[in-house]
Design a protein around this motif. Structure first.
Motif, PDB file in Angstrom:
ATOM      1  N   HIS A  24       0.865  -1.184   0.000  1.00 52.01           N
ATOM      2  CA  HIS A  24       0.000   0.000   0.000  1.00 52.01           C
ATOM      3  C   HIS A  24       0.896   1.225   0.000  1.00 52.01           C
ATOM      4  CE1 HIS A  24      -2.994   2.915   0.691  1.00 52.01           C
ATOM      5  NE2 HIS A  24      -2.939   2.957   2.005  1.00 52.01           N
ATOM      6  N   GLN A 145      -2.195  -2.863  10.302  1.00 45.71           N
ATOM      7  CA  GLN A 145      -3.108  -1.725  10.286  1.00 45.71           C
ATOM      8  C   GLN A 145      -2.693  -0.680   9.260  1.00 45.71           C
ATOM      9  OE1 GLN A 145      -4.203  -0.047  14.130  1.00 45.71           O
ATOM     10  NE2 GLN A 145      -3.877  -2.030  15.099  1.00 45.71           N
ATOM     11  N   VAL A 146      -1.387  -0.503   9.062  1.00 44.56           N
ATOM     12  CA  VAL A 146      -0.938   0.410   8.001  1.00 44.56           C
ATOM     13  C   VAL A 146      -1.450  -0.077   6.654  1.00 44.56           C
ATOM     14  CG1 VAL A 146       1.034   1.426   6.817  1.00 44.56           C
ATOM     15  CG2 VAL A 146       1.124   1.105   9.281  1.00 44.56           C
ATOM     16  N   ASP A 148      -3.995  -1.919   6.104  1.00 40.75           N
ATOM     17  CA  ASP A 148      -5.455  -1.844   6.070  1.00 40.75           C
ATOM     18  C   ASP A 148      -5.967  -0.449   5.721  1.00 40.75           C
ATOM     19  OD1 ASP A 148      -5.704  -4.496   6.644  1.00 40.75           O
ATOM     20  OD2 ASP A 148      -6.091  -4.219   8.789  1.00 40.75           O
ATOM     21  N   THR A 149      -5.126   0.585   5.841  1.00 40.66           N
ATOM     22  CA  THR A 149      -5.587   1.927   5.467  1.00 40.66           C
ATOM     23  C   THR A 149      -5.820   2.043   3.967  1.00 40.66           C
ATOM     24  OG1 THR A 149      -3.332   2.849   5.207  1.00 40.66           O
ATOM     25  CG2 THR A 149      -4.331   2.958   7.406  1.00 40.66           C
ATOM     26  N   ASN A 150      -5.457   1.013   3.227  1.00 43.71           N
ATOM     27  CA  ASN A 150      -5.707   1.007   1.784  1.00 43.71           C
ATOM     28  C   ASN A 150      -7.202   1.123   1.471  1.00 43.71           C
ATOM     29  OD1 ASN A 150      -4.802   0.639  -1.005  1.00 43.71           O
ATOM     30  ND2 ASN A 150      -5.886  -1.301  -0.888  1.00 43.71           N
ATOM     31  N   TYR A 152      -9.280   3.193   2.757  1.00 40.66           N
ATOM     32  CA  TYR A 152      -9.795   4.527   3.030  1.00 40.66           C
ATOM     33  C   TYR A 152      -9.357   5.523   1.954  1.00 40.66           C
ATOM     34  CZ  TYR A 152     -10.666   2.477   7.615  1.00 40.66           C
ATOM     35  OH  TYR A 152     -11.103   1.677   8.624  1.00 40.66           O
ATOM     36  N   VAL A 156      -7.474  10.238   4.497  1.00 41.56           N
ATOM     37  CA  VAL A 156      -7.576   9.468   5.735  1.00 41.56           C
ATOM     38  C   VAL A 156      -6.391   8.512   5.869  1.00 41.56           C
ATOM     39  CG1 VAL A 156      -8.935   7.741   6.976  1.00 41.56           C
ATOM     40  CG2 VAL A 156     -10.074   9.668   5.858  1.00 41.56           C
ATOM     41  N   ALA A 157      -6.004   7.875   4.771  1.00 47.34           N
ATOM     42  CA  ALA A 157      -4.878   6.943   4.809  1.00 47.34           C
ATOM     43  C   ALA A 157      -3.591   7.650   5.219  1.00 47.34           C
ATOM     44  CB  ALA A 157      -4.703   6.278   3.448  1.00 47.34           C
ATOM     45  N   ARG A 158      -3.401   8.865   4.738  1.00 50.22           N
ATOM     46  CA  ARG A 158      -2.205   9.631   5.110  1.00 50.22           C
ATOM     47  C   ARG A 158      -2.211   9.950   6.603  1.00 50.22           C
ATOM     48  NH1 ARG A 158       0.821  12.948   1.752  1.00 50.22           N
ATOM     49  NH2 ARG A 158       0.546  14.645   3.246  1.00 50.22           N
ATOM     50  N   MET A 160      -4.003   8.511   9.103  1.00 52.85           N
ATOM     51  CA  MET A 160      -3.897   7.302   9.907  1.00 52.85           C
ATOM     52  C   MET A 160      -2.498   6.712   9.829  1.00 52.85           C
ATOM     53  SD  MET A 160      -7.541   5.379   9.232  1.00 52.85           S
ATOM     54  CE  MET A 160      -7.120   4.037  10.324  1.00 52.85           C
ATOM     55  N   GLY A 161      -1.918   6.737   8.632  1.00 53.72           N
ATOM     56  CA  GLY A 161      -0.592   6.168   8.442  1.00 53.72           C
ATOM     57  C   GLY A 161       0.455   6.833   9.313  1.00 53.72           C
TER      58      GLY A 161
END
Length: 291
Positions: A24, A145-146, A148-150, A152, A156-158, A160-161
């Protein structure tokens, strides 16, 4: 483990030698002014032919070894890596990483950038190019979890990452193991027992049975888990059973009594009490999706 297929063009620095992978990538051209930004992350299953060379890599990175034997060479020093080994590198780090296992081996990586990256690595007790050993369970979950941000949006991914990267580095700082001879033997014994529980949890009925079949005193088994995972062997065994049961109930729609028997509970009422303690719902309500 199931690896999802991503539909995108991977960057040139991603190895073509992996057997299976899950990637991701969020921002390959981060702005210089950002404090911390996720570039990307990956989970790679490699064979003995895997050989990674890094020289003046663009980003900062942390890698976690989950399984297998590896050789890491950096700054004229050679290190043997195994499960729980973790290392960081910066744009100034040059190294070679080689998989030495006969069977496929698993590792994770996360790449990031930003003006706070170097400081966060230092606070984690890491020196770029020098491996450490950690209790891997919680840290591995954060790498997942990193990835899994794929699911979003990019924004949001940035966000959360960057938060998860901070958590990864904080966990590394807290979960490091002193790598002396006795500590190494203790950790290998823990991994052996943990692997046995993971393989046999459906038929195991007690911690006493685990300790007996692993040829260990129960008190020593409990100390191993307390040192290396902060989770008791009873809780780990029960959690494995409950997570398996939850998947069966949700996806297969089978009877509670049958699921209880599958995970070696003769008393379905006792099974139901434990299940509710873990998930906050009875097995019946969990299966139907009702609160």
């Amino acid at each position: 483990m199931t690896f999802k297929k991503r539909v995108y063009s991977s960057p040139d620095f991603v190895s073509k030698q992996v057997l299976q992978s899950d990637y991701h990538f969020v921002d390959l051209t981060p702005s210089e002014g950002e404090s911390l930004v996720l570039v990307g992350a990956g989970r790679e299953r490699c064979d003995s032919g895997f050989h990674l060379k890094r020289n003046r890599f663009k980003y900062f990175a942390v890698e976690l070894i989950v399984s297998g034997k590896w050789e890491f060479v950096c700054g004229g020093m050679a290190y043997e890596l195994g499960p729980g080994s973790v290392f960081a590198y910066s744009p100034e780090t040059s190294f070679n990483l080689r998989c030495c296992s006969d069977q496929s081996s698993l590792k994770y990586f996360v790449d990031f950038a930003g003006r706070h990256a170097s400081l966060l690595i230092k606070r984690a007790g890491l020196v770029p190019g020098v491996p450490k050993r950690v209790t891997p369970d919680g840290i591995r979950a954060l790498f997942d979890q990193v990835l899994d941000t794929n699911g979003y949006s990019l924004t949001v991914a940035r966000e959360m990452g960057s938060l998860i990267i901070r958590l990864i580095l904080m966990r590394i700082g807290q979960d490091q193991i002193v790598d002396d001879r006795s500590g190494s033997l203790s950790y290998e014994t823990y991994l052996r027992c943990r692997g046995f529980i993971q393989a046999e949890f459906r038929v195991l009925r007690s911690v006493e049975e685990v300790s007996s079949r692993c040829h260990l005193d129960r008190a020593y088994l409990s100390r191993l888990f307390k040192i290396h995972s902060k989770e008791s062997p009873y809780h780990f065994l029960t959690r494995m059973k409950m997570e398996y049961a939850a998947e069966r109930l949700r996806n297969q729609r089978i009877a509670v009594k049958a699921v209880a028997a599958e995970v070696a509970y003769d008393d379905p009422f006792h099974f139901s009490r434990l299940f509710k303690k873990f998930f906050g719902l009875s097995p019946k309500h969990y299966a139907t999706g009702n609160s």
